[in-house]
Design an enzyme around this catalytic site. Structure first.
Site, short mmCIF file in Angstrom:
data_model
loop_
_atom_site.label_atom_id
_atom_site.label_comp_id
_atom_site.label_asym_id
_atom_site.label_seq_id
_atom_site.Cartn_x
_atom_site.Cartn_y
_atom_site.Cartn_z
N SER A 29 0.83 -1.22 0.00
CA SER A 29 0.00 0.00 0.00
C SER A 29 0.86 1.27 0.00
CB SER A 29 -0.98 0.01 1.18
OG SER A 29 -0.33 0.26 2.39
N ARG A 46 13.14 -7.62 4.92
CA ARG A 46 14.43 -8.28 4.99
C ARG A 46 15.46 -7.24 5.41
NH1 ARG A 46 16.66 -13.24 3.15
NH2 ARG A 46 18.80 -12.97 2.47
N HIS A 88 8.69 3.26 8.87
CA HIS A 88 8.50 2.37 10.02
C HIS A 88 7.24 2.81 10.78
CE1 HIS A 88 9.57 -0.42 13.15
NE2 HIS A 88 9.27 0.51 14.04
#
Ligand code: GRF
Length: 203
Positions: free
Chosen positions: A13, A92, A110
């Site tokens: 998104s 990752r 984040h």
């Protein structure tokens, strides 16, 4: 015009929000040259394909040598002349190989106000801790986990009856705004990094 590579692992998104805001002219001077995923079944890849954006997938399952893996990414990106890598739900850890190849040219979003609640399940960490305010952070990526210089942050309230889902949804709305703002500033050459500090020029 800067060339962006967006790295995703799932829903996509944030990638879609960047794409829409580029199309609308809210983010200028940018194009998404390629979408990279370590997960060939990432939902976000479908948006890229339908928008006619090139995709690269290198499955990361059973790839324990992260440095080798990142070298493959660097090689795969070489032909695209990438100026900026946007990590958008890329699950990752990136190694110093990639960070050094694209120094101060990798940014991440984040879902918490760093340095609080780094790592996985940031929204749940915030709820469990009992904070009254949370939000999102866009930051440059260094070789630590969610430790690079902060570009910008947006806050949201945390309510008593919040669940991980309701809080995540409230934060996600702000993520889409914050990421676009950060990319627009980067593309306009308005971000100046000096040590841990990111100065926003002309503001
Ligand atoms: C977002 O909450 C982002 O902050 C985190 O992973 C999630 C990715 O969502 N790093 P999406 O794939 O962009 O929808």
């Amino acid at each position: 015009m800067i060339n962006i590579a967006v790295f995703i692992s799932g829903r996509g998104s944030n990638f879609l929000a960047l794409l829409k805001n580029i199309e609308k002219g809210i983010i200028q001077n940018c194009r998404i040259a390629v979408v990279f995923s370590n997960n060939p079944s990432a939902k976000g890849l479908e948006y890229a394909v339908s928008a006619g954006i090139e995709i690269i997938t290198i499955p990361s399952k059973n790839r324990s040598d992260r440095a080798e893996y990142d070298k493959e990414i660097i090689n795969a990106l070489a032909e695209y002349n990438i100026d900026l890598i946007c990590l958008a739900g890329y699950m990752r850890i990136v190694t110093s190989e990639l960070v050094e190849a694209y120094e101060n040219r990798i940014i991440n979003i984040h879902p918490a106000l760093l340095p609080s609640f780094s790592g996985l399940h940031a929204q749940k960490q915030a709820l469990d801790y009992g904070v009254k305010v949370s939000g999102c952070t866009v930051h440059f990526v260094d070789s630590g986990m969610d430790t690079g210089p902060v570009i910008l942050q947006k806050t949201v309230p945390v309510y008593d009856n919040d669940t991980e889902d309701t809080l995540s949804a409230r934060i996600l709305e702000q993520e889409h705004i914050a990421y676009s703002e950060a990319v627009a500033l980067y593309a306009a050459g308005k971000l100046q990094v000096s040590g841990r500090k990111v100065k926003i020029l002309d503001k």
